[in-house]
Structure formats: structure tokens, C-alpha cells
Design an enzyme around this catalytic site. Structure first.
Site, mmCIF file in Angstrom:
data_model
loop_
_atom_site.group_PDB
_atom_site.id
_atom_site.type_symbol
_atom_site.label_atom_id
_atom_site.label_comp_id
_atom_site.label_asym_id
_atom_site.label_seq_id
_atom_site.Cartn_x
_atom_site.Cartn_y
_atom_site.Cartn_z
ATOM 1 C CE LYS A 124 3.033 1.982 2.935
ATOM 2 N NZ LYS A 124 4.106 1.041 2.610
ATOM 3 C CG ASP A 164 5.130 3.784 0.422
ATOM 4 O OD1 ASP A 164 5.506 2.905 0.624
ATOM 5 O OD2 ASP A 164 4.107 4.020 -0.449
HETATM 6 N N1 GLU Z 1 7.276 2.128 2.571
HETATM 7 C C1 GLU Z 1 8.434 1.205 2.670
HETATM 8 C C2 GLU Z 1 7.559 -0.213 2.578
HETATM 9 O O1 GLU Z 1 6.701 -0.368 1.676
HETATM 10 C C3 GLU Z 1 9.284 1.432 3.821
HETATM 11 C C4 GLU Z 1 8.588 1.290 5.241
HETATM 12 C C5 GLU Z 1 9.420 1.669 6.508
HETATM 13 O O2 GLU Z 1 10.558 1.874 6.119
HETATM 14 O O3 GLU Z 1 8.689 1.581 7.379
HETATM 15 O O4 GLU Z 1 7.899 -1.158 2.997
#
Ligand code: GLU
Length: 447
Positions: A124, A164
Site C-alpha cells: 500500500k 485507492d
Molecule cells: N485500493 C484497492 C484495495 O483496497 C485496490 C488495490 C489494487 O487494485 O491494487 O484493495
């Protein structure tokens, strides 16, 4: 392992990292019993290792705003766990971003990605950059400055960021443009959530919301119910809420409330296609005001300042915005109004008190890492399409998304069914995700 000992140790080290400690505690409490039946995990100190990120990159991001003034923000990438694949997870641009927030999200992502059935580790990242009130040009300059630092840490086989909160297709475009310029690599698989003409997957924008509704349908069907005719209150009006509103409406539910940081919009007649389309305009405006819906659709949508979606009488509550957006008092208010199902679409959208309130009342509750996994799963499908240099049709992607959400539901049922027959989805999701990552770590030795 003893959860109390591990937590006491983490609290000593990271006492101020509230979200991170909250996320770790939830997982450890869920897995304690199963973990203690595996002495090989204990011997390899899996828990002590799995709660710490592999590494965190922290960097300064300086950029020039429209007035010509220099602004400085902090940027991060948390590479949490790579036991089952390259680091994978979104970037969050929000003024409240801290290392604690990104550590909690990276930790959650590790187990969520394990649930998807796809080979993706957890990561993240993001920045305390606040997109509210910024022009498109400012967003572009910030994304470019952010990538100046990030490009060297990522790659299609290494770490694949995506969107996100505060990062959607527009931001991914600016980030990717700068990445190719710096890295002189043109492998589109380095980011997901791309535009449809340059490697993006059809249905990726809708996938988090669609997947969440497919999962909700499984939860309901298992309990002998159906979503058709149900009233739904949801929070947020970003990409996730948009996809959820689209699919809920398509499945015959009535979305009667959406909310934002400024208040709630009640839509007694149910959200229309025009209103759902308008959510995209609201997101792109960077105003962050749900009141705009009521201004655009007077009569159909009624705005009340300072209220949450959880004050509106509904059958099903879908938090789609931010962590801890639904607290114990909100849960009580929902219960008093007759709500009988809450599926968390945002990451850790409910506080521990809210979850306990729902579980004690015996209503249906499912956690974010299962409910919202369709987003990252479709990012995984985007990576596959990029790797084989092919693009699948919407129908193909949707079929795979259906299969993945069904598999996640089955895994939750497998690990979460209690002696009295009811399914504890929190336990189910946490144990299923944990077992996969723990087993992989065990087999790869102490590294
Ligand atoms: N931000 C999204 C999540 O919390 C998607 C992450 C992604 O597609 O890598 O899963």
C-alpha cells in the site's frame, strides 16, 4: 501465541499507530485458536514476522501549485508481504495519510489478496497530499513529483500500485506517464487501473462495487434472502460507491441514501442512472461535497448537513468510504431502524464496537477484506492480461470476477462456520487469508 503478549509488544513499539494496531488485533484474535493448533507456525515465528512490513519507503514530494508556490508533502510505499506474489495494492492520496494508516491497509491487503485466489502479495502507499480543491494541473504535477521518487521501487514482477481513496483513472494516467519517462520501460503491467486504451482492464473501475454486491448476494442467499426489493444506504460517492450503487440498482435494490464528509443525501425514490452518472462528475470535481447531488437533482435528493448515511432507515448498510466510518453508536442507530445486514465495502469501515454490536445482535455482517476484494482481484486480472498481451471482453472479466467472489465466500464459509451453524465472516476471511500466507512463509524458510 498469545494475542495479549504480541499486542502488548506492538503497543510498546507502535503505541501511536492506532489504525495499524486495530487491524492487527482483529486478525490475531480471529486466528488465535487455529494458529495454536499449528506448532510449526509457532516454531517459525510466523505471527511475529507477518505483522511487520517487509520494508517502507518514505520520501519527500515537492511540487509547485497554480499560484507558483512550492508545496511539500510526504510520500510512502509500504511493501508489506511478498510470500505469495509481487507486492500489490493501491495508493491513497488523502490529507490524513500516515504510516499507521498505510501499514493497516498494507496488512489488510496481504490477507485480502490471498483470498482472491490470485498470486499477489500485499502493499500500500500514498501521500498526505489533499486533492480537495486542487486543479487538474496541480493533480498532474503532484502525481509526477510523486513518481519521481516511486519509480525505482516498483515493477510488474516487483510491486504493482493502483488506485485507492483520492487516486482514480486520472491519477493513474499521470503516474504512468511519468513512470515511462523515468524508467524507459513500457510494460503497462507496472500499475493497474489504467485507461482502457493503454492496458487497462474492462470493468476494473466497476469491479470493487460489483464484487461487493456479488459477495453481498452470496451472504444473503446463504441466509435464505435476496437483495431484490431491499433498501440500501451507502456512504461515499467515489469509485467504490459508484460501482456499488450501479450493481445494487441493477440487482433490484433501492439505494435510498449516499453520504459525504459534509452530510447525507436521502433519495426516497431510489437512486437513478442519471444520479449514478453524476457521482462521477462529483468525484472529478475535487469538491468532496455530497450536497452537490441535491443541488443537481432538487426534489429527488434531499441533503442534511452533518448526518451520516447510517441515520437513514434501510435494510442493508454498505460503508464505501473510509476506515472507522461506522462506529458503535451508528451501528445501534441502524439496528434500531431495522437494518439486518451490513457488508463493509471500505477497508476496516466499521469500528470494533460496531462489529461487536452487529454480531451480538445476530445480523449479517461481512468484513471489507472479503467484500471489497473484487477490486484488487480485477487488478490481478489486469496484470494477467498485460502479461499475455491480450485484452479480455467485459463478459470474460465479469465471469472471472463472479467466480472469485464465489470462491472467497466459500472460503469464509469453510473457515467461519460456527458450531451453531451460523457463519462468522470476520473469522472466516481472516483465517482463510492467514492460512495461505502463513503456509507460503513456512515453506520459504526464514527470510
Ligand atoms: N485500493 C484497492 C484495495 O483496497 C485496490 C488495490 C489494487 O487494485 O491494487 O484493495
Amino acid at each position: 501465541m498469545k494475542v495479549s503478549e504480541i499486542m502488548a509488544n506492538l503497543e510498546r513499539k507502535y503505541g501511536h499507530e492506532k489504525e495499524y494496531l486495530q487491524a492487527v488485533r482483529e486478525v490475531l484474535e480471529s486466528i488465535e485458536e487455529v494458529y495454536n493448533q499449528h506448532p510449526e507456525f509457532e516454531k517459525a515465528k510466523i505471527v511475529e514476522r507477518i505483522v511487520e512490513p517487509d520494508r517502507i519507503f518514505t520520501f519527500r514530494v515537492s511540487w509547485v501549485d497554480d499560484k507558483g508556490e512550492v508545496q511539500t508533502n510526504l510520500g510512502y510505499r509500504v511493501q508489506f508481504n511478498s510470500a505469495i506474489g509481487p507486492y500489490k495494492g493501491g495508493l491513497r492520496f488523502h490529507k490524513a495519510v500516515t504510516p499507521s494508516m498505510l501499514k493497516f491497509l498494507g496488512f489488510e491487503q496481504t490477507f485480502k489478496n490471498a483470498l482472491t485466489t490470485l498470486p499477489m502479495g500485499g502493499g500500500k502507499g500514498g501521500s498526505d497530499f489533499d486533492p480537495v480543491g486542487k486543479s487538474d494541473a496541480e493533480i498532474m504535477r503532484f502525481c509526477q513529483a510523486f513518481m519521481l521518487e516511486l519509480w525505482n521501487c516498483i515493477g510488474p514482477d516487483q510491486d504493482v500500485p493502483a488506485g485507492d481513496v483520492g487516486v482514480g483513472g486520472r491519477e493513474i494516467g499521470f503516474l504512468y506517464g511519468m513512470y515511462t519517462k523515468l524508467a524507459r520501460r513500457y510494460n503497462v503491467g507496472v500499475l493497474t487501473g489504467k485507461g482502457a486504451t493503454w492496458g487497462g482492464s474492462i470493468l476494473r473501475p466497476e469491479a470493487t462495487g460489483y464484487g461487493a454486491l456479488y459477495f453481498t448476494q452470496h451472504v444473503l442467499h446463504k441466509a435464505g434472502k435476496d437483495i431484490k426489493g431491499c433498501t440500501v444506504a451507502l456512504s461515499g460517492f467515489g469509485n467504490v460507491a459508484w460501482g456499488a450503487a450501479l450493481k445494487a440498482t441493477e440487482l433490484g435494490a433501492k439505494v435510498i441514501a449516499i453520504s459525504g464528509p459534509d452530510g447525507v443525501c436521502e433519495i426516497p425514490g431510489g437512486i437513478t442512472k442519471e444520479m449514478i452518472d453524476y457521482m462521477l462528475v462529483m468525484r472529478a470535481s475535487n469538491r468532496n461535497k455530497v450536497e452537490d447531488m441535491a443541488t443537481q437533482f432538487p426534489g429527488a435528493a434531499k441533503f442534511t448537513a452533518g448526518k451520516k448515511a447510517w441515520s437513514v432507515k434501510c435494510d442493508i448498510a454498505l460503508p464505501c468510504a473510509f476506515q472507522n466510518e461506522l462506529n458503535g453508536d451508528d451501528a445501534k442507530e441502524l439496528l434500531a431502524n431495522g437494518t439486518w445486514c451490513c457488508c463493509e465495502v471500505s477497508n476496516m469501515g466499521c469500528t470494533p464496537e460496531a462489529i461487536k454490536t452487529f454480531q451480538d445482535a445476530g445480523i449479517l455482517f461481512a468484513p471489507g477484506k472479503a467484500v471489497n476484494a473484487g477490486g484488487v482481484a480485477t487488478s490481478g486480472l489486469e496484470m494477467t492480461q498485460n502479461a499475455i498481451h491480450l485484452g479480455w471482453s467485459g463478459a470474460e472479466v465479469d465471469e472471472k470476477l463472479h467466480y472469485i467472489m464465489e470462491s472467497i465466500h466459500s472460503a469464509c464459509v469453510k473457515y467461519g462456520t460456527q458450531p451453531d451453524g451460523h457463519v462468522d465472516y470476520v473469522k472466516g476471511a481472516n483465517i482463510a487469508g492467514f492460512m495461505k500466507v502463513a503456509q507460503a512463509m513456512l515453506e520459504q524458510g526464514t527470510i
